[in-house]
Design a protein around this motif. Structure first.
Motif, PDB file in Angstrom:
ATOM      1  N   TYR A  25       0.827  -1.171  -0.071  1.00  7.65           N
ATOM      2  CA  TYR A  25       0.146  -0.097  -0.024  1.00  7.65           C
ATOM      3  C   TYR A  25       0.933   1.287  -0.053  1.00  7.65           C
ATOM      4  N   PHE A  26       0.484   2.297  -0.599  1.00  7.54           N
ATOM      5  CA  PHE A  26       1.045   3.632  -0.755  1.00  7.54           C
ATOM      6  C   PHE A  26       0.382   4.697  -0.111  1.00  7.54           C
ATOM      7  N   ILE A  27       1.112   5.317   0.754  1.00  6.82           N
ATOM      8  CA  ILE A  27       0.397   6.483   1.561  1.00  6.82           C
ATOM      9  C   ILE A  27       0.916   7.774   0.867  1.00  6.82           C
ATOM     10  N   VAL A  28       0.022   8.856   0.734  1.00  7.26           N
ATOM     11  CA  VAL A  28       0.464   9.993   0.550  1.00  7.26           C
ATOM     12  C   VAL A  28      -0.069  11.139   1.255  1.00  7.26           C
ATOM     13  N   HIS A  29       0.741  12.005   1.607  1.00  6.94           N
ATOM     14  CA  HIS A  29       0.168  13.214   2.788  1.00  6.94           C
ATOM     15  C   HIS A  29       0.321  14.624   2.464  1.00  6.94           C
ATOM     16  N   SER A  30      -0.408  15.506   3.182  1.00 11.07           N
ATOM     17  CA  SER A  30       0.088  16.602   3.020  1.00 11.07           C
ATOM     18  C   SER A  30       1.356  17.409   3.609  1.00 11.07           C
ATOM     19  N   ASP A  31       1.723  18.500   3.598  1.00  8.46           N
ATOM     20  CA  ASP A  31       2.861  19.113   4.544  1.00  8.46           C
ATOM     21  C   ASP A  31       2.505  19.270   6.008  1.00  8.46           C
ATOM     22  N   ARG A  32       1.219  19.094   6.229  1.00  8.09           N
ATOM     23  CA  ARG A  32       0.607  19.449   7.661  1.00  8.09           C
ATOM     24  C   ARG A  32       0.897  18.466   8.484  1.00  8.09           C
ATOM     25  N   VAL A  33       1.256  17.159   8.017  1.00 13.61           N
ATOM     26  CA  VAL A  33       1.358  16.036   8.903  1.00 13.61           C
ATOM     27  C   VAL A  33       2.782  15.180   8.611  1.00 13.61           C
ATOM     28  N   THR A  34       3.403  14.739   9.824  1.00  7.04           N
ATOM     29  CA  THR A  34       4.336  13.933   9.730  1.00  7.04           C
ATOM     30  C   THR A  34       3.895  12.562  10.642  1.00  7.04           C
ATOM     31  N   ASP A  35       4.966  11.701  10.582  1.00  8.48           N
ATOM     32  CA  ASP A  35       4.889  10.397  11.457  1.00  8.48           C
ATOM     33  C   ASP A  35       3.570   9.721  11.021  1.00  8.48           C
ATOM     34  N   VAL A  36       3.646   9.677   9.651  1.00 14.06           N
ATOM     35  CA  VAL A  36       2.557   8.759   9.002  1.00 14.06           C
ATOM     36  C   VAL A  36       2.916   7.322   8.885  1.00 14.06           C
ATOM     37  N   ASP A  37       2.171   6.314   9.505  1.00 19.17           N
ATOM     38  CA  ASP A  37       2.521   4.807   9.353  1.00 19.17           C
ATOM     39  C   ASP A  37       1.547   3.948   9.136  1.00 19.17           C
ATOM     40  N   MET A  38       1.664   2.718   8.733  1.00 21.34           N
ATOM     41  CA  MET A  38       0.659   1.707   8.508  1.00 21.34           C
ATOM     42  C   MET A  38       0.861   0.811   9.120  1.00 21.34           C
ATOM     43  N   ASP A  39      -0.083  -0.195   9.782  1.00 23.40           N
ATOM     44  CA  ASP A  39       0.101  -1.273  10.258  1.00 23.40           C
ATOM     45  C   ASP A  39      -0.194  -2.582   9.043  1.00 23.40           C
ATOM     46  N   LEU A  40      -0.028  -3.954   9.286  1.00 29.28           N
ATOM     47  CA  LEU A  40       0.064  -4.912   8.280  1.00 29.28           C
ATOM     48  C   LEU A  40      -1.591  -5.071   7.894  1.00 29.28           C
ATOM     49  N   ARG A  41      -2.612  -4.334   8.545  1.00 24.47           N
ATOM     50  CA  ARG A  41      -3.881  -4.540   7.833  1.00 24.47           C
ATOM     51  C   ARG A  41      -4.162  -3.651   6.915  1.00 24.47           C
ATOM     52  N   SER A  42      -3.050  -2.571   6.860  1.00 25.34           N
ATOM     53  CA  SER A  42      -3.379  -1.639   6.085  1.00 25.34           C
ATOM     54  C   SER A  42      -4.073  -0.259   6.424  1.00 25.34           C
ATOM     55  N   PHE A  43      -4.062  -0.293   7.881  1.00 27.22           N
ATOM     56  CA  PHE A  43      -4.828   0.863   8.610  1.00 27.22           C
ATOM     57  C   PHE A  43      -3.729   1.837   8.827  1.00 27.22           C
ATOM     58  N   VAL A  44      -3.966   2.869   8.430  1.00 25.52           N
ATOM     59  CA  VAL A  44      -2.943   4.140   8.780  1.00 25.52           C
ATOM     60  C   VAL A  44      -3.225   4.206  10.380  1.00 25.52           C
ATOM     61  N   ARG A  45      -2.107   4.620  11.178  1.00 20.41           N
ATOM     62  CA  ARG A  45      -1.852   4.789  12.591  1.00 20.41           C
ATOM     63  C   ARG A  45      -2.407   6.088  12.993  1.00 20.41           C
ATOM     64  N   VAL A  46      -3.758   6.429  12.758  1.00 19.18           N
ATOM     65  CA  VAL A  46      -3.968   7.893  12.862  1.00 19.18           C
ATOM     66  C   VAL A  46      -3.500   8.241  14.258  1.00 19.18           C
ATOM     67  N   GLU A  47      -3.734   7.588  15.288  1.00 16.78           N
ATOM     68  CA  GLU A  47      -3.579   8.031  16.708  1.00 16.78           C
ATOM     69  C   GLU A  47      -2.094   8.359  16.785  1.00 16.78           C
TER      70      GLU A  47
END
Length: 528
Positions: A500-522
């Protein structure tokens, strides 16, 4: 005695599709500032529902695991079950488990979370009158069959010993229970939920890091605010999360590019080649547990010979398909257990390497058919690579005629359940919780609901039973032995594990994903 204890460090627990931004959030809502965590906006698809016990898809799971905290949770560094509402647990025989609950968890309406809360929730989910899709995850509890098939009102094996002690008795030893309990079907529901379930799922009252801010606005957004009374040491980083619901993932992509959306965790395949040019450093690639495979209807005589299945696997050039269709963005599968699991192995499958000459000889010796029909579900982009596989089989195995059947997903599953599939078929599997048990038992055990191939192996079933009954530290090797049986019998051909590929804006950092393809929003940091 097997025991588990831990500190109060908590992470969110739990276990998509194409969607158009139809509207923005409530203009009157108060927006949080960066100093108190800020507001994060993230793509999501429209959930089927927001009932913990009825949820079976990612669109709802992503939201529910922020609203609720279960007995246990997953440490996504080790993939082990660690404490959540239950601060410790023990078992002497993998059959009777005792969970000791913290006394400081509350629902978002202030009601306490107790052992009786879990008893009431589990029994409500299992009650056939409530028709909850997640009920079968409870089938190992003593008394499950008495409720589902008989006249019992409650499961005998789910008991509140006292206010903060929960006892779970199973019908057979099962060492994976603490991991399984992280799934959404085991999230607790407050007493008020049982008064009006329709109202409850419009604005679920959970016990998680985040609480609903207003109601779920269908096809628009689901907004939540950090629950400041959540007792864990690691509260969510963003103050507010807005799950923006799209019906076109391309629109979400362009919205992130324009700065109107912070995160998209499902970049569509045709956009992958351009993410670096479009986003610079604001993108990342992540392995997942999603296993894509071609299965065989073993109830058809022509597919009974394992050598034929070996030949068809060896005749597929996975790397070529991945490069040409996915721009190199998938991980070739040479195992059934995902390599992202600690128990996974990168190269466990002897018959998953491309060898067209050996494949042709083996196929001929096995009396492989000269005509085939290949099956897939339509409308989700699978047809192209299924046709590519068919072309390789025609070229490498000398198959004279290949036909294709593409059906919508509901019809496709109906055809499988009626054993109407007559040739190789495409399917995928994503782990609801990180256990080798869930990667294999539901798909390959004799008579399992998702065992569409009709595969049956006493050796495999015995190994799964042994692994399930073993202590979690002792089970890994046995699960791998069970996988070895599958890789020799090859009821399905491993194709690839989806990245899976994540793209994000300049407003956010520390963007990661778990093995289920869930972005760890917390864990996401909002920078302005």
């Amino acid at each position: 005695m097997r025991t588990h204890t831990g500190g109060s460090r908590l992470a969110a627990v739990g276990a998509g599709a194409a969607l158009l931004l139809t509207a923005c959030g409530d203009d009157g809502a108060e927006t949080a500032s960066a100093e108190d965590g800020g507001t994060l906006s993230i793509y999501n698809c429209e959930p089927q529902n927001l009932m913990p016990g009825n949820n079976t898809e990612n669109c709802g799971s992503r939201v529910l695991e922020q609203l609720f905290t279960g007995l246990t949770q997953i440490d996504y560094e080790t993939y082990e079950a660690v404490p959540a509402v239950a601060e410790s647990w023990e078992t002497e025989d993998q059959t009777t488990w005792t969970f000791h609950l913290r006394d400081d968890f509350t629902f978002h309406n202030g009601d306490p979370v107790t052992a009786q809360t879990f008893v009431d929730t589990f029994n409500w989910v299992v009650d056939p009158d409530n028709a909850q899709a997640g009920a079968t995850f409870h089938d190992k509890f003593v008394g499950y069959d008495d409720v589902v098939e008989g006249e019992a009102q409650e499961m005998e094996g789910v008991r509140a010993v006292d206010e903060h002690t929960l006892e779970l008795e199973l019908s057979e030893p099962f060492g994976q229970l603490p991991v399984v309990l992280t799934y959404t079907s085991f999230f607790p529901m407050p007493e008020v939920a049982f008064d009006d379930m329709e109202a409850f799922q419009s604005s679920p009252i959970g016990n998680g890091r985040y609480q609903m801010d207003g109601e779920w606005v269908h096809d628009v957004e689901i907004a939540m605010e950090r629950y400041e009374e959540w007792p864990g040491e690691d509260p969510g980083a963003p103050q507010r999360i807005e799950w923006m619901i799209y019906n076109d993932v391309d629109t979400a992509y362009t919205d992130v590019l324009a700065g109107n959306l912070d995160i998209l965790g499902e970049v569509p395949p045709h956009r992958i080649a351009g993410v670096e040019d479009d986003f610079g450093d604001n993108w990342s690639q992540h392995e997942s547990s999603r296993f894509v495979y071609m299965g065989f209807p073993l109830y058809q005589e022509e597919f009974e010979d394992p050598d034929l299945r070996h030949a068809m696997s060896m005749a597929i050039d996975r790397e070529e398909i991945i490069e040409n269709i996915f721009d190199g963005s998938q991980t070739p599968a040479r195992s059934i257990l995902p390599p992202v699991l600690p128990q996974g192995r990168d190269d466990a499958c002897e018959h998953c390497h491309f060898d067209p000459e050996a494949a042709a000889d083996l196929y001929e010796d096995a009396g492989g058919p000269s005509e085939l029909t290949l099956y897939t579900d339509s409308g989700t982009g699978h047809d192209e690579y299924v046709e590519a596989i068919g072309n390789q089989w025609r070229q490498n195995l000398g198959i004279e005629e290949i036909r294709y059947e593409s059906l919508d997903f509901a019809q496709y599953l109906d055809l499988h359940e009626s054993e109407g599939v007559t040739g190789p078929y495409r399917l995928g599997w994503l782990l609801a919780y990180p256990s080798p048990q869930y990667a294999m038992e539901p798909l390959y055990s004799a008579g399992a609901p998702s065992n569409y191939s009709g595969y049956a192996s006493e050796e495999f079933d015995e190994l799964i039973d042994q692994a399930n009954a073993a202590d979690v530290e002792e089970a890994d090797t046995i699960y791998q032995e069970a996988e070895d049986v599958l890789l020799e019998d090859l009821p399905v051909i491993p194709l690839w594990f989806q990245d899976y590929f994540i793209v994000h804006s300049d407003r956010v950092t520390d963007v990661d994903m778990d093995l289920r393809s869930f972005v760890r929003v917390e864990d996401v940091t909002v920078t302005d």
